[in-house]
Write an enzyme that holds these catalytic residues in place. Structure first.
Site, PDB file in Angstrom:
ATOM      1  N   LYS A  18       0.848  -1.200   0.000  1.00 44.22           N
ATOM      2  CA  LYS A  18       0.000   0.000   0.000  1.00 44.22           C
ATOM      3  C   LYS A  18       0.874   1.237   0.000  1.00 44.22           C
ATOM      4  O   LYS A  18       2.066   1.211   0.338  1.00 44.22           O
ATOM      5  CB  LYS A  18      -0.939   0.021   1.208  1.00 44.22           C
ATOM      6  CG  LYS A  18      -0.244  -0.017   2.592  1.00 44.22           C
ATOM      7  CD  LYS A  18       0.251   1.324   3.099  1.00 44.22           C
ATOM      8  CE  LYS A  18       0.798   1.227   4.522  1.00 44.22           C
ATOM      9  NZ  LYS A  18       1.520   2.465   4.934  1.00 44.22           N
ATOM     10  N   GLY A 104       9.967  -2.188   7.022  1.00 42.72           N
ATOM     11  CA  GLY A 104      10.250  -0.893   7.623  1.00 42.72           C
ATOM     12  C   GLY A 104      10.243   0.267   6.663  1.00 42.72           C
ATOM     13  O   GLY A 104      10.705   1.359   6.997  1.00 42.72           O
ATOM     14  N   ASP A 144      -2.793  -1.014  10.596  1.00 45.55           N
ATOM     15  CA  ASP A 144      -2.948  -1.073   9.143  1.00 45.55           C
ATOM     16  C   ASP A 144      -3.601  -2.363   8.657  1.00 45.55           C
ATOM     17  O   ASP A 144      -3.960  -2.467   7.480  1.00 45.55           O
ATOM     18  CB  ASP A 144      -1.585  -0.934   8.446  1.00 45.55           C
ATOM     19  CG  ASP A 144      -1.042   0.482   8.487  1.00 45.55           C
ATOM     20  OD1 ASP A 144      -1.758   1.382   8.946  1.00 45.55           O
ATOM     21  OD2 ASP A 144       0.119   0.684   8.071  1.00 45.55           O
TER      22      ASP A 144
END
Length: 299
Positions: A18, A104, A144
Protein backbone atom coordinates in the site's frame (compact mmCIF):
# COMPACT_ATOMS: atom_id res chain seq x y z
CA UNK A 1 11.53 -19.42 0.89
CA UNK A 2 10.89 -23.15 0.63
CA UNK A 3 9.44 -24.61 -2.59
CA UNK A 4 5.66 -24.57 -2.20
CA UNK A 5 4.32 -26.95 -4.83
CA UNK A 6 0.50 -27.03 -5.17
CA UNK A 7 0.86 -30.77 -5.68
CA UNK A 8 2.05 -30.94 -2.05
CA UNK A 9 -1.07 -29.17 -0.78
CA UNK A 10 0.13 -25.55 -0.92
CA UNK A 11 -2.10 -22.67 -1.98
CA UNK A 12 -0.85 -19.16 -2.88
CA UNK A 13 -2.49 -15.87 -1.86
CA UNK A 14 -1.50 -12.28 -2.73
CA UNK A 15 -0.59 -9.77 -0.02
CA UNK A 16 -0.52 -6.39 -1.76
CA UNK A 17 1.56 -3.40 -0.72
CA UNK A 18 0.00 0.00 0.00
CA UNK A 19 0.84 3.67 -0.18
CA UNK A 20 -0.30 6.44 2.11
CA UNK A 21 -1.16 9.23 -0.31
CA UNK A 22 -0.91 11.61 2.64
CA UNK A 23 -0.66 11.22 6.42
CA UNK A 24 -1.77 13.84 8.95
CA UNK A 25 -1.79 13.83 12.76
CA UNK A 26 -4.50 16.17 14.10
CA UNK A 27 -3.95 15.33 17.77
CA UNK A 28 -2.42 13.05 20.36
CA UNK A 29 -4.97 11.26 22.51
CA UNK A 30 -4.97 11.00 26.28
CA UNK A 31 -4.06 7.29 26.02
CA UNK A 32 -0.86 8.19 24.16
CA UNK A 33 -2.04 7.05 20.74
CA UNK A 34 -2.22 9.49 17.86
CA UNK A 35 -5.29 10.34 15.80
CA UNK A 36 -4.40 9.98 12.13
CA UNK A 37 -5.89 10.91 8.81
CA UNK A 38 -4.69 9.21 5.64
CA UNK A 39 -5.67 7.69 2.32
CA UNK A 40 -4.64 4.10 1.71
CA UNK A 41 -3.89 3.22 -1.91
CA UNK A 42 -3.50 -0.49 -2.57
CA UNK A 43 -0.98 -1.64 -5.18
CA UNK A 44 -1.09 -4.45 -7.69
CA UNK A 45 2.25 -5.69 -6.38
CA UNK A 46 3.40 -7.24 -3.12
CA UNK A 47 4.19 -10.44 -1.25
CA UNK A 48 2.75 -13.91 -1.76
CA UNK A 49 1.60 -16.03 1.19
CA UNK A 50 1.77 -19.80 0.76
CA UNK A 51 -0.42 -21.93 3.04
CA UNK A 52 -0.69 -25.69 3.58
CA UNK A 53 -3.27 -27.07 5.98
CA UNK A 54 -2.30 -29.41 8.80
CA UNK A 55 -4.48 -31.89 10.69
CA UNK A 56 -2.55 -31.72 13.97
CA UNK A 57 -3.43 -28.13 14.93
CA UNK A 58 0.18 -26.93 14.70
CA UNK A 59 1.01 -23.55 13.17
CA UNK A 60 4.48 -23.40 11.66
CA UNK A 61 6.41 -20.87 9.66
CA UNK A 62 8.43 -22.55 6.95
CA UNK A 63 11.67 -20.69 6.29
CA UNK A 64 13.24 -17.75 8.09
CA UNK A 65 11.82 -14.24 8.22
CA UNK A 66 13.46 -11.86 5.74
CA UNK A 67 13.55 -9.25 8.51
CA UNK A 68 14.98 -11.63 11.10
CA UNK A 69 11.76 -11.74 13.16
CA UNK A 70 11.42 -14.71 15.52
CA UNK A 71 8.71 -17.18 14.50
CA UNK A 72 6.55 -16.54 17.58
CA UNK A 73 6.61 -12.77 16.93
CA UNK A 74 5.97 -12.97 13.19
CA UNK A 75 2.65 -11.32 12.30
CA UNK A 76 1.67 -14.15 9.96
CA UNK A 77 2.10 -16.71 12.75
CA UNK A 78 0.33 -14.48 15.27
CA UNK A 79 -2.55 -13.96 12.84
CA UNK A 80 -3.02 -17.70 12.39
CA UNK A 81 -2.94 -18.33 16.16
CA UNK A 82 -5.38 -15.48 16.76
CA UNK A 83 -7.92 -16.84 14.28
CA UNK A 84 -7.45 -20.41 15.49
CA UNK A 85 -8.11 -19.31 19.08
CA UNK A 86 -11.09 -17.17 18.08
CA UNK A 87 -12.93 -19.94 16.25
CA UNK A 88 -11.45 -22.96 18.09
CA UNK A 89 -10.62 -24.77 14.86
CA UNK A 90 -8.76 -28.07 15.16
CA UNK A 91 -6.72 -27.63 11.99
CA UNK A 92 -3.32 -26.00 11.76
CA UNK A 93 -1.26 -24.58 8.94
CA UNK A 94 2.21 -24.28 7.48
CA UNK A 95 3.01 -20.72 6.33
CA UNK A 96 5.70 -19.61 3.90
CA UNK A 97 6.14 -15.97 2.86
CA UNK A 98 7.46 -15.05 -0.58
CA UNK A 99 8.78 -11.61 0.34
CA UNK A 100 9.02 -8.69 -2.06
CA UNK A 101 7.87 -5.75 0.08
CA UNK A 102 10.83 -4.25 1.98
CA UNK A 103 10.48 -4.19 5.76
CA UNK A 104 10.25 -0.89 7.62
CA UNK A 105 9.68 1.12 4.46
CA UNK A 106 6.02 2.00 5.00
CA UNK A 107 4.64 -0.18 2.22
CA UNK A 108 2.59 -2.27 4.67
CA UNK A 109 4.20 -5.65 4.12
CA UNK A 110 3.79 -7.16 7.58
CA UNK A 111 0.23 -5.90 7.96
CA UNK A 112 -0.79 -7.11 4.51
CA UNK A 113 0.77 -10.52 5.11
CA UNK A 114 -1.20 -10.86 8.36
CA UNK A 115 -4.45 -9.79 6.69
CA UNK A 116 -3.95 -12.32 3.91
CA UNK A 117 -3.42 -15.09 6.46
CA UNK A 118 -6.65 -14.10 8.25
CA UNK A 119 -8.77 -13.97 5.11
CA UNK A 120 -7.26 -17.03 3.41
CA UNK A 121 -7.46 -19.21 6.53
CA UNK A 122 -11.01 -18.05 7.11
CA UNK A 123 -11.71 -19.61 3.71
CA UNK A 124 -9.44 -22.67 3.95
CA UNK A 125 -10.57 -23.59 7.47
CA UNK A 126 -14.21 -23.12 6.45
CA UNK A 127 -14.76 -20.56 9.20
CA UNK A 128 -16.72 -17.81 7.38
CA UNK A 129 -16.19 -15.39 10.25
CA UNK A 130 -17.07 -12.36 8.13
CA UNK A 131 -15.01 -9.38 7.04
CA UNK A 132 -15.92 -7.11 9.97
CA UNK A 133 -14.93 -9.66 12.60
CA UNK A 134 -11.74 -10.48 10.73
CA UNK A 135 -10.91 -6.77 10.56
CA UNK A 136 -11.48 -6.47 14.32
CA UNK A 137 -9.07 -9.35 14.88
CA UNK A 138 -6.62 -7.70 12.52
CA UNK A 139 -6.70 -4.49 14.54
CA UNK A 140 -5.29 -6.49 17.47
CA UNK A 141 -2.23 -7.15 15.30
CA UNK A 142 -1.73 -3.66 13.92
CA UNK A 143 -3.55 -0.49 12.88
CA UNK A 144 -2.95 -1.07 9.14
CA UNK A 145 -4.28 -4.65 9.07
CA UNK A 146 -8.02 -3.78 8.75
CA UNK A 147 -7.64 -1.94 5.44
CA UNK A 148 -5.96 -5.00 3.94
CA UNK A 149 -8.69 -7.27 5.36
CA UNK A 150 -11.37 -5.12 3.72
CA UNK A 151 -9.33 -4.89 0.52
CA UNK A 152 -10.43 -1.47 -0.74
CA UNK A 153 -8.75 1.89 -1.17
CA UNK A 154 -9.92 4.03 1.70
CA UNK A 155 -9.92 7.27 3.63
CA UNK A 156 -8.84 6.35 7.17
CA UNK A 157 -9.11 8.04 10.55
CA UNK A 158 -8.63 7.08 14.20
CA UNK A 159 -5.45 5.03 14.44
CA UNK A 160 -6.16 4.00 10.86
CA UNK A 161 -9.07 1.64 11.54
CA UNK A 162 -12.06 3.90 10.71
CA UNK A 163 -12.34 3.36 6.98
CA UNK A 164 -14.39 5.01 4.25
CA UNK A 165 -13.97 3.31 0.85
CA UNK A 166 -12.68 5.61 -1.89
CA UNK A 167 -12.73 5.23 -5.64
CA UNK A 168 -9.35 6.34 -6.93
CA UNK A 169 -8.39 6.89 -10.58
CA UNK A 170 -5.87 4.61 -12.29
CA UNK A 171 -2.29 5.57 -11.46
CA UNK A 172 1.22 4.19 -11.66
CA UNK A 173 3.96 4.83 -9.16
CA UNK A 174 7.72 4.96 -9.18
CA UNK A 175 8.67 3.51 -5.80
CA UNK A 176 12.03 3.85 -4.03
CA UNK A 177 13.31 1.90 -1.05
CA UNK A 178 16.17 3.90 0.54
CA UNK A 179 17.14 0.84 2.60
CA UNK A 180 16.33 2.44 5.96
CA UNK A 181 14.25 0.46 8.45
CA UNK A 182 12.23 3.24 10.10
CA UNK A 183 11.22 2.55 13.72
CA UNK A 184 7.61 3.70 13.94
CA UNK A 185 7.45 3.91 17.74
CA UNK A 186 10.55 6.11 17.88
CA UNK A 187 9.23 8.39 15.14
CA UNK A 188 5.95 8.90 16.98
CA UNK A 189 7.99 10.11 19.97
CA UNK A 190 10.07 12.54 17.91
CA UNK A 191 9.79 16.01 19.50
CA UNK A 192 9.74 17.70 16.08
CA UNK A 193 6.77 15.64 14.82
CA UNK A 194 3.72 17.79 14.04
CA UNK A 195 0.83 16.45 16.13
CA UNK A 196 -1.67 19.31 15.83
CA UNK A 197 -2.30 19.61 12.09
CA UNK A 198 -5.69 21.09 11.14
CA UNK A 199 -8.07 18.21 10.36
CA UNK A 200 -8.51 17.54 6.65
CA UNK A 201 -11.61 16.36 4.80
CA UNK A 202 -12.17 13.99 1.93
CA UNK A 203 -13.06 17.06 -0.14
CA UNK A 204 -9.62 18.52 0.65
CA UNK A 205 -7.99 15.36 -0.67
CA UNK A 206 -10.17 15.14 -3.78
CA UNK A 207 -9.46 18.79 -4.60
CA UNK A 208 -5.76 17.99 -4.82
CA UNK A 209 -4.71 19.91 -1.72
CA UNK A 210 -1.13 19.11 -0.74
CA UNK A 211 -1.81 17.48 2.61
CA UNK A 212 1.69 16.06 3.08
CA UNK A 213 3.06 13.41 5.42
CA UNK A 214 3.85 14.35 9.03
CA UNK A 215 6.82 11.98 9.10
CA UNK A 216 8.52 13.30 5.96
CA UNK A 217 10.44 16.25 7.48
CA UNK A 218 11.46 14.09 10.46
CA UNK A 219 12.89 11.28 8.34
CA UNK A 220 14.50 13.60 5.80
CA UNK A 221 16.44 15.31 8.60
CA UNK A 222 17.35 12.12 10.43
CA UNK A 223 18.16 9.77 7.53
CA UNK A 224 20.55 10.90 4.77
CA UNK A 225 19.42 8.02 2.53
CA UNK A 226 15.83 9.24 2.66
CA UNK A 227 16.90 12.80 1.84
CA UNK A 228 18.97 11.49 -1.07
CA UNK A 229 15.97 9.55 -2.39
CA UNK A 230 13.80 12.67 -2.25
CA UNK A 231 16.43 14.70 -4.09
CA UNK A 232 16.67 12.05 -6.82
CA UNK A 233 12.90 11.70 -7.17
CA UNK A 234 12.46 15.47 -7.41
CA UNK A 235 14.05 15.17 -10.86
CA UNK A 236 10.99 13.28 -12.15
CA UNK A 237 8.09 14.71 -10.13
CA UNK A 238 6.85 15.50 -6.63
CA UNK A 239 8.11 12.86 -4.20
CA UNK A 240 6.09 11.74 -1.20
CA UNK A 241 6.74 9.49 1.80
CA UNK A 242 4.51 6.50 2.53
CA UNK A 243 3.38 5.78 6.09
CA UNK A 244 5.95 6.19 8.81
CA UNK A 245 8.51 4.25 6.79
CA UNK A 246 11.33 5.37 4.56
CA UNK A 247 9.72 4.40 1.26
CA UNK A 248 9.14 7.22 -1.25
CA UNK A 249 7.07 7.48 -4.40
CA UNK A 250 6.03 9.68 -7.30
CA UNK A 251 2.63 9.27 -8.97
CA UNK A 252 2.03 9.16 -12.75
CA UNK A 253 -1.09 8.97 -14.88
CA UNK A 254 0.23 6.31 -17.26
CA UNK A 255 2.49 3.29 -17.14
CA UNK A 256 4.56 4.74 -19.98
CA UNK A 257 5.23 7.98 -18.08
CA UNK A 258 6.22 6.03 -14.97
CA UNK A 259 8.56 3.80 -16.95
CA UNK A 260 10.23 6.75 -18.66
CA UNK A 261 10.71 8.49 -15.31
CA UNK A 262 12.20 5.36 -13.78
CA UNK A 263 14.77 5.27 -16.56
CA UNK A 264 15.86 8.81 -15.65
CA UNK A 265 16.74 7.93 -12.05
CA UNK A 266 20.31 7.25 -10.89
CA UNK A 267 21.23 3.59 -11.28
CA UNK A 268 22.16 3.21 -7.61
CA UNK A 269 18.59 3.62 -6.34
CA UNK A 270 16.44 0.60 -5.56
CA UNK A 271 13.47 1.77 -7.62
CA UNK A 272 10.66 0.10 -9.56
CA UNK A 273 7.20 0.78 -11.00
CA UNK A 274 3.94 -0.53 -9.53
CA UNK A 275 0.34 0.03 -10.54
CA UNK A 276 -2.36 1.29 -8.22
CA UNK A 277 -5.13 -1.27 -7.74
CA UNK A 278 -8.86 -0.53 -7.85
CA UNK A 279 -9.18 -3.14 -5.09
CA UNK A 280 -6.98 -5.75 -3.46
CA UNK A 281 -5.87 -8.63 -5.68
CA UNK A 282 -6.53 -10.81 -2.63
CA UNK A 283 -10.28 -10.32 -3.18
CA UNK A 284 -9.91 -11.65 -6.71
CA UNK A 285 -8.03 -14.68 -5.39
CA UNK A 286 -10.68 -15.34 -2.75
CA UNK A 287 -13.47 -15.12 -5.30
CA UNK A 288 -11.69 -17.57 -7.58
CA UNK A 289 -10.74 -19.99 -4.81
CA UNK A 290 -11.63 -23.61 -5.25
CA UNK A 291 -11.99 -25.31 -1.87
CA UNK A 292 -12.61 -29.02 -1.64
CA UNK A 293 -13.34 -29.30 -5.35
CA UNK A 294 -16.04 -26.60 -5.39
CA UNK A 295 -15.90 -22.93 -6.30
CA UNK A 296 -16.53 -20.68 -3.32
CA UNK A 297 -17.46 -17.02 -3.82
CA UNK A 298 -16.24 -14.13 -1.68
CA UNK A 299 -19.63 -13.43 -0.17
Amino acid sequence: MAACDPADGWSAWPAPAKLNLFLRIPRRRADGYHELQTVFRLLDWGDTIHLRLRDDGAIRRIGASAAGVAEAEDLVVRAAHLLQKEVKVAQGVDISVEKRIPSGAGFGGGSSDAATVLRALDRLWGVSLGVERLAALGLELGADVPVFVHGHNAWAEGVGERLTPLSLPPAWYVLVDPGVHAATAALFQAPELTRNAPPATISDFVSGAGLGNAFEPVLRRREPAVEAAFVALARIGTPRLTGSGSGCFVEFATREDAGAALADLPSGLRAWVAAGASRSPLLDALEAAVIGGAWVGDG
